[in-house]
Design a protein around this motif. Structure first.
Motif, PDB file in Angstrom:
ATOM      1  N   MET A   1       0.791  -1.190   0.015  1.00 24.31           N
ATOM      2  CA  MET A   1       0.060  -0.094  -0.056  1.00 24.31           C
ATOM      3  C   MET A   1       0.890   1.402   0.070  1.00 24.31           C
ATOM      4  SD  MET A   1      -3.294  -0.785   2.531  1.00 24.31           S
ATOM      5  CE  MET A   1      -2.856  -2.472   3.128  1.00 24.31           C
ATOM      6  N   GLY A   2       0.646   2.153  -0.686  1.00 25.72           N
ATOM      7  CA  GLY A   2       1.444   3.271  -0.875  1.00 25.72           C
ATOM      8  C   GLY A   2       0.917   4.427   0.001  1.00 25.72           C
ATOM      9  N   GLY A   3       1.423   5.500  -0.019  1.00 30.41           N
ATOM     10  CA  GLY A   3       0.928   6.812   0.520  1.00 30.41           C
ATOM     11  C   GLY A   3       0.885   6.766   2.086  1.00 30.41           C
ATOM     12  N   GLY A   4       1.643   5.967   2.843  1.00 30.70           N
ATOM     13  CA  GLY A   4       1.634   5.807   4.163  1.00 30.70           C
ATOM     14  C   GLY A   4       0.801   5.118   4.808  1.00 30.70           C
ATOM     15  N   TRP A   5       0.139   4.151   3.979  1.00 33.61           N
ATOM     16  CA  TRP A   5      -1.066   3.165   4.547  1.00 33.61           C
ATOM     17  C   TRP A   5      -0.235   1.946   5.036  1.00 33.61           C
ATOM     18  CZ3 TRP A   5      -5.807   4.562   5.567  1.00 33.61           C
ATOM     19  CH2 TRP A   5      -6.203   5.670   4.672  1.00 33.61           C
ATOM     20  N   GLN A  31      -4.700   6.063  12.824  1.00 33.46           N
ATOM     21  CA  GLN A  31      -6.241   6.135  12.458  1.00 33.46           C
ATOM     22  C   GLN A  31      -6.687   4.883  11.632  1.00 33.46           C
ATOM     23  OE1 GLN A  31      -7.859   9.415  10.787  1.00 33.46           O
ATOM     24  NE2 GLN A  31      -9.396   9.571  12.019  1.00 33.46           N
ATOM     25  N   LYS A  32      -7.523   4.070  12.191  1.00 28.12           N
ATOM     26  CA  LYS A  32      -7.981   2.742  11.191  1.00 28.12           C
ATOM     27  C   LYS A  32      -9.036   3.205  10.433  1.00 28.12           C
ATOM     28  CE  LYS A  32      -6.520  -0.311  14.587  1.00 28.12           C
ATOM     29  NZ  LYS A  32      -6.919  -1.435  15.648  1.00 28.12           N
ATOM     30  N   LYS A  33      -8.876   2.927   8.933  1.00 29.53           N
ATOM     31  CA  LYS A  33      -9.855   3.305   7.954  1.00 29.53           C
ATOM     32  C   LYS A  33     -10.883   2.363   7.488  1.00 29.53           C
ATOM     33  CE  LYS A  33      -8.723   7.509   7.404  1.00 29.53           C
ATOM     34  NZ  LYS A  33      -9.780   8.786   7.446  1.00 29.53           N
ATOM     35  N   VAL A  34     -10.203   1.116   7.373  1.00 24.55           N
ATOM     36  CA  VAL A  34     -11.070  -0.166   7.154  1.00 24.55           C
ATOM     37  C   VAL A  34     -10.674  -1.065   7.928  1.00 24.55           C
ATOM     38  CG1 VAL A  34     -11.561  -1.825   5.098  1.00 24.55           C
ATOM     39  CG2 VAL A  34     -11.057   0.599   4.587  1.00 24.55           C
ATOM     40  N   ARG A  35     -11.828  -1.737   8.375  1.00 21.62           N
ATOM     41  CA  ARG A  35     -11.474  -3.124   9.256  1.00 21.62           C
ATOM     42  C   ARG A  35     -12.382  -4.199   8.978  1.00 21.62           C
ATOM     43  NH1 ARG A  35     -12.508   0.139  14.993  1.00 21.62           N
ATOM     44  NH2 ARG A  35     -11.149   1.763  14.794  1.00 21.62           N
ATOM     45  N   PHE A  36     -11.712  -5.364   8.951  1.00 23.18           N
ATOM     46  CA  PHE A  36     -12.279  -6.725   8.800  1.00 23.18           C
ATOM     47  C   PHE A  36     -12.116  -7.512  10.229  1.00 23.18           C
ATOM     48  CE2 PHE A  36     -10.964  -5.354   4.708  1.00 23.18           C
ATOM     49  CZ  PHE A  36     -12.377  -5.565   4.077  1.00 23.18           C
TER      50      PHE A  36
END
Length: 59
Positions: A1-5, A31-36
């Motif tokens: 993942m790019g951009g610091g993710w 900060q969490k954006k997408v969670r499974f």
């Protein structure tokens, strides 16, 4: 993942249901954006499937 993710995998406990689960999340800057949320009994199957996928695609 790019951009610091970052992809984070952690063991968490549900306060409401008092059971454990594995959380896979996409995180940036703490900060969490997408969670499974996955049941821990399926994690071994997921890992084995990922390894097979990587081997089949020369990754």
């Amino acid at each position: 993942m790019g951009g610091g993710w970052f992809l984070t995998i952690s063991l968490a406990t549900s306060e409401k249901y008092e059971n454990e689960y594995v959380e896979i999340a996409k995180e940036r800057g703490g900060q969490k954006k997408v969670r499974f949320n996955l049941n821990p009994k399926y994690i071994r199957d997921l890992g084995e499937t990922l390894i097979k996928f990587a081997d089949a695609n020369n990754l």
